[in-house]
Write a protein that holds these residues in place. Structure first.
Motif, PDB file in Angstrom:
ATOM      1  N   ARG A 126      38.774  32.480  47.892  1.00 13.19           N
ATOM      2  CA  ARG A 126      39.094  33.228  46.674  1.00 13.19           C
ATOM      3  C   ARG A 126      40.145  34.309  46.937  1.00 13.19           C
ATOM      4  NH1 ARG A 126      33.326  35.163  44.627  1.00 13.19           N
ATOM      5  NH2 ARG A 126      34.626  36.226  43.045  1.00 13.19           N
ATOM      6  N   ARG A 127      40.039  34.997  48.053  1.00 12.49           N
ATOM      7  CA  ARG A 127      41.021  36.060  48.339  1.00 12.49           C
ATOM      8  C   ARG A 127      42.410  35.482  48.573  1.00 12.49           C
ATOM      9  NH1 ARG A 127      43.546  39.700  47.023  1.00 12.49           N
ATOM     10  NH2 ARG A 127      44.111  41.496  48.292  1.00 12.49           N
ATOM     11  N   ALA A 128      42.484  34.288  49.129  1.00 13.77           N
ATOM     12  CA  ALA A 128      43.784  33.654  49.368  1.00 13.77           C
ATOM     13  C   ALA A 128      44.502  33.320  48.061  1.00 13.77           C
ATOM     14  CB  ALA A 128      43.617  32.396  50.216  1.00 13.77           C
ATOM     15  N   THR A 129      43.763  33.265  46.946  1.00 21.80           N
ATOM     16  CA  THR A 129      44.395  33.077  45.636  1.00 21.80           C
ATOM     17  C   THR A 129      44.792  34.424  45.020  1.00 21.80           C
ATOM     18  OG1 THR A 129      42.361  33.222  44.315  1.00 21.80           O
ATOM     19  CG2 THR A 129      42.926  31.058  45.256  1.00 21.80           C
ATOM     20  N   HIS A 130      44.551  35.512  45.759  1.00 22.21           N
ATOM     21  CA  HIS A 130      44.831  36.890  45.334  1.00 22.21           C
ATOM     22  C   HIS A 130      43.799  37.438  44.363  1.00 22.21           C
ATOM     23  CE1 HIS A 130      48.851  37.599  47.199  1.00 22.21           C
ATOM     24  NE2 HIS A 130      48.766  36.282  47.299  1.00 22.21           N
ATOM     25  N   GLU A 131      42.624  36.819  44.305  1.00 21.14           N
ATOM     26  CA  GLU A 131      41.546  37.439  43.540  1.00 21.14           C
ATOM     27  C   GLU A 131      41.229  38.787  44.179  1.00 21.14           C
ATOM     28  OE1 GLU A 131      37.029  36.541  41.850  1.00 21.14           O
ATOM     29  OE2 GLU A 131      38.161  34.955  42.876  1.00 21.14           O
ATOM     30  N   PRO A 132      41.109  39.849  43.396  1.00 19.56           N
ATOM     31  CA  PRO A 132      40.940  41.195  43.967  1.00 19.56           C
ATOM     32  C   PRO A 132      39.682  41.317  44.830  1.00 19.56           C
ATOM     33  CG  PRO A 132      41.520  41.331  41.650  1.00 19.56           C
ATOM     34  CD  PRO A 132      41.223  39.887  41.925  1.00 19.56           C
ATOM     35  N   MET A 133      39.808  42.122  45.864  1.00 19.30           N
ATOM     36  CA  MET A 133      38.678  42.357  46.747  1.00 19.30           C
ATOM     37  C   MET A 133      37.484  42.933  45.991  1.00 19.30           C
ATOM     38  SD  MET A 133      37.610  42.077  49.886  1.00 19.30           S
ATOM     39  CE  MET A 133      39.064  42.021  50.941  1.00 19.30           C
ATOM     40  N   ALA A 134      37.745  43.779  45.012  1.00 20.66           N
ATOM     41  CA  ALA A 134      36.641  44.365  44.246  1.00 20.66           C
ATOM     42  C   ALA A 134      35.838  43.305  43.520  1.00 20.66           C
ATOM     43  CB  ALA A 134      37.183  45.389  43.236  1.00 20.66           C
ATOM     44  N   HIS A 135      36.501  42.226  43.086  1.00 19.61           N
ATOM     45  CA  HIS A 135      35.761  41.136  42.447  1.00 19.61           C
ATOM     46  C   HIS A 135      34.930  40.374  43.465  1.00 19.61           C
ATOM     47  CE1 HIS A 135      38.593  40.751  38.695  1.00 19.61           C
ATOM     48  NE2 HIS A 135      37.985  41.914  38.787  1.00 19.61           N
ATOM     49  N   LEU A 136      35.450  40.221  44.655  1.00 15.97           N
ATOM     50  CA  LEU A 136      34.713  39.500  45.697  1.00 15.97           C
ATOM     51  C   LEU A 136      33.464  40.273  46.113  1.00 15.97           C
ATOM     52  CD1 LEU A 136      37.607  38.262  48.036  1.00 15.97           C
ATOM     53  CD2 LEU A 136      36.764  37.266  45.905  1.00 15.97           C
ATOM     54  N   LEU A 137      33.622  41.585  46.243  1.00 18.04           N
ATOM     55  CA  LEU A 137      32.495  42.411  46.689  1.00 18.04           C
ATOM     56  C   LEU A 137      31.596  42.831  45.531  1.00 18.04           C
ATOM     57  CD1 LEU A 137      34.354  44.780  49.204  1.00 18.04           C
ATOM     58  CD2 LEU A 137      33.351  42.519  49.630  1.00 18.04           C
ATOM     59  N   GLY A 138      32.162  42.808  44.318  1.00 16.30           N
ATOM     60  CA  GLY A 138      31.394  43.219  43.148  1.00 16.30           C
ATOM     61  C   GLY A 138      31.274  44.714  42.988  1.00 16.30           C
ATOM     62  N   ARG A 139      32.125  45.470  43.670  1.00 21.10           N
ATOM     63  CA  ARG A 139      32.027  46.923  43.593  1.00 21.10           C
ATOM     64  C   ARG A 139      33.358  47.550  44.003  1.00 21.10           C
ATOM     65  NH1 ARG A 139      29.635  45.490  48.532  1.00 21.10           N
ATOM     66  NH2 ARG A 139      30.541  46.570  50.330  1.00 21.10           N
ATOM     67  N   ALA A 140      33.530  48.813  43.602  1.00 25.02           N
ATOM     68  CA  ALA A 140      34.691  49.589  44.011  1.00 25.02           C
ATOM     69  C   ALA A 140      34.323  51.060  43.975  1.00 25.02           C
ATOM     70  CB  ALA A 140      35.886  49.323  43.089  1.00 25.02           C
ATOM     71  N   GLY A 141      34.872  51.824  44.888  1.00 26.80           N
ATOM     72  CA  GLY A 141      34.640  53.258  44.902  1.00 26.80           C
ATOM     73  C   GLY A 141      35.605  53.967  43.974  1.00 26.80           C
ATOM     74  N   PHE A 142      35.116  55.015  43.303  1.00 26.08           N
ATOM     75  CA  PHE A 142      35.963  55.851  42.454  1.00 26.08           C
ATOM     76  C   PHE A 142      35.382  57.252  42.450  1.00 26.08           C
ATOM     77  CE2 PHE A 142      37.209  57.822  38.434  1.00 26.08           C
ATOM     78  CZ  PHE A 142      38.577  57.587  38.450  1.00 26.08           C
ATOM     79  N   TRP A 143      36.238  58.234  42.741  1.00 24.29           N
ATOM     80  CA  TRP A 143      35.803  59.623  42.832  1.00 24.29           C
ATOM     81  C   TRP A 143      34.684  59.708  43.863  1.00 24.29           C
ATOM     82  CZ3 TRP A 143      38.695  63.457  41.353  1.00 24.29           C
ATOM     83  CH2 TRP A 143      38.157  64.749  41.199  1.00 24.29           C
ATOM     84  N   THR A 144      33.497  60.151  43.480  1.00 19.58           N
ATOM     85  CA  THR A 144      32.369  60.188  44.426  1.00 19.58           C
ATOM     86  C   THR A 144      31.375  59.064  44.160  1.00 19.58           C
ATOM     87  OG1 THR A 144      31.152  61.680  42.955  1.00 19.58           O
ATOM     88  CG2 THR A 144      32.556  62.696  44.620  1.00 19.58           C
ATOM     89  N   LEU A 145      31.751  58.109  43.318  1.00 21.47           N
ATOM     90  CA  LEU A 145      30.829  57.095  42.826  1.00 21.47           C
ATOM     91  C   LEU A 145      31.127  55.725  43.409  1.00 21.47           C
ATOM     92  CD1 LEU A 145      31.149  58.068  39.058  1.00 21.47           C
ATOM     93  CD2 LEU A 145      29.480  58.960  40.692  1.00 21.47           C
ATOM     94  N   MET A 146      30.114  54.874  43.458  1.00 21.12           N
ATOM     95  CA  MET A 146      30.305  53.452  43.737  1.00 21.12           C
ATOM     96  C   MET A 146      29.982  52.722  42.436  1.00 21.12           C
ATOM     97  SD  MET A 146      31.334  51.153  45.789  1.00 21.12           S
ATOM     98  CE  MET A 146      31.412  52.091  47.334  1.00 21.12           C
ATOM     99  N   LEU A 147      30.923  51.920  41.970  1.00 16.86           N
ATOM    100  CA  LEU A 147      30.800  51.290  40.668  1.00 16.86           C
ATOM    101  C   LEU A 147      30.797  49.776  40.785  1.00 16.86           C
ATOM    102  CD1 LEU A 147      33.396  53.497  38.769  1.00 16.86           C
ATOM    103  CD2 LEU A 147      30.908  53.782  38.787  1.00 16.86           C
ATOM    104  N   GLU A 148      29.934  49.152  39.999  1.00 17.50           N
ATOM    105  CA  GLU A 148      29.972  47.694  39.868  1.00 17.50           C
ATOM    106  C   GLU A 148      31.239  47.308  39.118  1.00 17.50           C
ATOM    107  OE1 GLU A 148      27.561  44.142  37.494  1.00 17.50           O
ATOM    108  OE2 GLU A 148      26.597  46.106  37.774  1.00 17.50           O
ATOM    109  N   THR A 149      31.852  46.221  39.535  1.00 21.52           N
ATOM    110  CA  THR A 149      33.060  45.739  38.868  1.00 21.52           C
ATOM    111  C   THR A 149      32.851  44.303  38.403  1.00 21.52           C
ATOM    112  OG1 THR A 149      34.014  44.927  40.940  1.00 21.52           O
ATOM    113  CG2 THR A 149      34.535  47.188  40.311  1.00 21.52           C
TER     114      THR A 149
END
Length: 289
Positions: free
Chosen positions: A71-94
């Motif tokens: 999936r990453r080789a198709t350039h699908e974002p890492m946040a979609h692969l992991l299902g999360r992303a950090g923002f500010w002081t939070l960890m958010l589901e994506t």
């Protein structure tokens, strides 16, 4: 696994092969991304992989890693692969229903907090086009007495934001609605936040593949000149801001003057702007005159 010295089923071999695949696909920092994905598949820390590169990769983890790599080789974002992303002081589901929170957007939070001499002055917060809930939840995390409402046109986004509020212990001070901008909102707010779509329609297909292919066009496309959402927002903001209130909007590169002109025409006064990590004007603060 040409060029990979470690034995076939080892951590080192998997990282080496994945690095080659990602490099060939045009992914920046391929070895780093390979470590992130393998540590995710093996439910361990990246440093654990580096500690013993000859350790075997279990079959289930190998299968999961292979799918992540594909999936990453198709350039699908890492946040979609992991299902999360950090923002500010939070960890958010994506999810594909929303934009992925980005570090540059933290300029909106910084500008919002700086717009009030006393942070406790922020009591009521409205986030229009809330997506993951990132902006609203970051402000609420910094202002313990505040409460807020997030609105998104996409039902999946509104539900995702609600889950993020719960996961970060903020569900008691945040509510999320599915609606068309502020059409379902009555009342006035001390702070209105928005990261609206601001990419020119013709430029959307030219964005980096991770964005153009995998992030929602609805959250990107700002019309022919990229300003459609700002025209709408300037029409509703005067009726949403409480006395002394502020609105903080994310803007695109080179858009500051045009958005300030729209604000001025709507009877709003631009009062400040804040730059992102790349030195680009990213957050515009306006108030009622």
């Amino acid at each position: 696994m040409s060029g990979c010295a470690d034995p076939g089923g080892s951590v080192g071999a998997f990282l080496c092969q994945a690095g080659q695949v990602l490099r060939a696909a045009g992914i920046e920092a391929p070895r780093q991304e390979a470590r992130i994905m393998l540590s995710h598949a093996m439910a361990c820390r990246e440093e654990d992989l580096l500690r013993d590169p000859r350790a075997p990769v279990p079959a289930l983890a190998a299968a999961a890693f292979g799918e992540l790599l594909r999936r990453r080789a198709t350039h699908e974002p890492m946040a979609h692969l992991l299902g999360r992303a950090g923002f500010w002081t939070l960890m958010l589901e994506t999810s594909p229903a929303t934009l992925i929170p980005r570090a540059d957007t933290e300029a909106i939070v910084e500008a919002a907090l700086a717009a009030f001499e006393v942070p406790g002055r922020i009591g009521r917060v409205l986030d229009l086009g809330t997506g993951t809930g990132a902006l609203l939840l970051a402000v609420l995390a910094e202002c313990p007495e505040a409460w807020g409402v997030g609105v998104d046109l996409a039902p999946d986004a509104a539900m995702l934001a609600a889950r993020n509020a719960a996961a970060n212990g903020l569900a008691g001070r945040a509510a999320f609605l599915c609606g068309d901008w502020a059409a379902a909102i009555a009342g006035r707010f001390d702070l209105v936040l928005s990261n609206p779509p601001y990419i020119e329609t013709a430029a959307v297909p030219l964005l980096m593949l991770e964005v153009a292919r995998f992030e929602p066009t609805l959250a990107l496309d700002g019309g022919v000149d990229g300003l459609d959402a700002y025209r709408h927002l300037m029409g509703v903001l005067p009726g949403l801001l409480a006395p002394g209130g502020r609105a903080v909007l994310e803007i695109g590169q080179g858009q500051r003057a045009a958005v300030e002109a729209l604000a001025d025409a709507a009877g709003l006064a631009p009062v400040a702007a804040r730059r992102d990590l790349g030195g680009i004007d990213r957050a515009l603060v306006v108030r009622a005159r």
